[in-house]
Motif scaffolding. Sequence first.
Motif, PDB file in Angstrom:
ATOM      1  N   GLU A 123       0.831  -1.210   0.000  1.00  0.00           N
ATOM      2  CA  GLU A 123       0.000   0.000   0.000  1.00  0.00           C
ATOM      3  C   GLU A 123       0.863   1.257   0.000  1.00  0.00           C
ATOM      4  O   GLU A 123       0.597   2.207  -0.746  1.00  0.00           O
ATOM      5  CB  GLU A 123      -0.941   0.001   1.204  1.00  0.00           C
ATOM      6  CG  GLU A 123      -1.945   1.138   1.173  1.00  0.00           C
ATOM      7  CD  GLU A 123      -3.087   0.947   2.145  1.00  0.00           C
ATOM      8  OE1 GLU A 123      -3.981   1.807   2.155  1.00  0.00           O
ATOM      9  OE2 GLU A 123      -3.081  -0.054   2.893  1.00  0.00           O
ATOM     10  N   ASP A 124       1.906   1.283   0.821  1.00  0.00           N
ATOM     11  CA  ASP A 124       2.806   2.447   0.841  1.00  0.00           C
ATOM     12  C   ASP A 124       3.554   2.586  -0.483  1.00  0.00           C
ATOM     13  O   ASP A 124       3.818   3.705  -0.936  1.00  0.00           O
ATOM     14  CB  ASP A 124       3.806   2.330   1.997  1.00  0.00           C
ATOM     15  CG  ASP A 124       3.168   2.588   3.354  1.00  0.00           C
ATOM     16  OD1 ASP A 124       2.034   3.100   3.389  1.00  0.00           O
ATOM     17  OD2 ASP A 124       3.799   2.258   4.374  1.00  0.00           O
ATOM     18  N   VAL A 161       1.318   4.237  -2.978  1.00  0.00           N
ATOM     19  CA  VAL A 161       1.265   5.684  -2.736  1.00  0.00           C
ATOM     20  C   VAL A 161       2.488   6.361  -3.358  1.00  0.00           C
ATOM     21  O   VAL A 161       2.376   7.400  -4.028  1.00  0.00           O
ATOM     22  CB  VAL A 161       1.193   5.982  -1.225  1.00  0.00           C
ATOM     23  CG1 VAL A 161       1.374   7.478  -0.959  1.00  0.00           C
ATOM     24  CG2 VAL A 161      -0.131   5.505  -0.648  1.00  0.00           C
ATOM     25  N   ARG A 219       2.118   6.567  -7.051  1.00  0.00           N
ATOM     26  CA  ARG A 219       1.191   7.610  -7.476  1.00  0.00           C
ATOM     27  C   ARG A 219       1.885   8.968  -7.523  1.00  0.00           C
ATOM     28  O   ARG A 219       1.594   9.803  -8.378  1.00  0.00           O
ATOM     29  CB  ARG A 219      -0.025   7.668  -6.537  1.00  0.00           C
ATOM     30  CG  ARG A 219      -1.040   6.570  -6.778  1.00  0.00           C
ATOM     31  CD  ARG A 219      -2.394   6.902  -6.184  1.00  0.00           C
ATOM     32  NE  ARG A 219      -2.380   6.976  -4.738  1.00  0.00           N
ATOM     33  CZ  ARG A 219      -2.608   5.954  -3.929  1.00  0.00           C
ATOM     34  NH1 ARG A 219      -2.839   4.745  -4.437  1.00  0.00           N
ATOM     35  NH2 ARG A 219      -2.599   6.108  -2.631  1.00  0.00           N
ATOM     36  N   ARG A 263      -0.646   7.018 -11.420  1.00  0.00           N
ATOM     37  CA  ARG A 263      -1.597   7.897 -10.729  1.00  0.00           C
ATOM     38  C   ARG A 263      -2.929   7.956 -11.478  1.00  0.00           C
ATOM     39  O   ARG A 263      -3.999   7.896 -10.877  1.00  0.00           O
ATOM     40  CB  ARG A 263      -0.998   9.296 -10.586  1.00  0.00           C
ATOM     41  CG  ARG A 263      -1.876  10.276  -9.828  1.00  0.00           C
ATOM     42  CD  ARG A 263      -1.099  11.511  -9.418  1.00  0.00           C
ATOM     43  NE  ARG A 263      -0.510  12.213 -10.560  1.00  0.00           N
ATOM     44  CZ  ARG A 263       0.791  12.274 -10.804  1.00  0.00           C
ATOM     45  NH1 ARG A 263       1.658  11.654 -10.011  1.00  0.00           N
ATOM     46  NH2 ARG A 263       1.251  12.951 -11.837  1.00  0.00           N
TER      47      ARG A 263
END
Length: 204
Positions: A150-151, A154, A157, A164
């Motif tokens: 998940e990180d 990010v 993105r 993104r």
Amino acid sequence: MNLPGVLAGGRFLPSDDVDRVLAGFDAAPMVDRNRVLSVGSNASPEVMWRKMTAAGVTSALAMTITRHEGVAIGHSAHVSLPGYIAAAPYRCARCVRRFVALHLDDDQLAALDATEPNYVRVEHGGAWIYASQWQVLAVHGVAMTLRTQEDLHVALREADPRWRERFGGVSGAEVTQQLAHDGTVNEWRHHWRSIGLTRHAGFL
């Protein structure tokens, strides 16, 4: 998991006398084994036992903790078939970290090689390690250090306009699911290299 120990018969057996336990299973002693630094899921006894048995290899293997210099862990610049962006090592002269070390006989080493189609086994500091053949993810030449999926999503993105646009409003688990099923897993490695979002790991 308490290390060191021996993985045999699908069970991990902690022991400070690994050679004694190996001898009890009529397995090769530590001195005759290949030391492999685990990166990612290979540090899991469950994963290793599944990989070995799938290859028809059921002999006992040893696992220990080792301190190793000159290697850091980031992410391979490719998406795996299940949709994950896997861990991968890169050279880091001042880095010192602990690894789970696998101690494998020759048959076990060959079986593990066969499970790593996106990696090349290389020697570093007296041990084997699997280096990504697709380089590692990096921003402005600085490797993205190991983090949760998940990180990492990010960070991508922020660094990659295409990522993104594709996954801007999508949660971590959903990103992984989409990647596993949308047929684009092979595209990302070429895209990341084309926009300079990778760097050589320093092994190959």
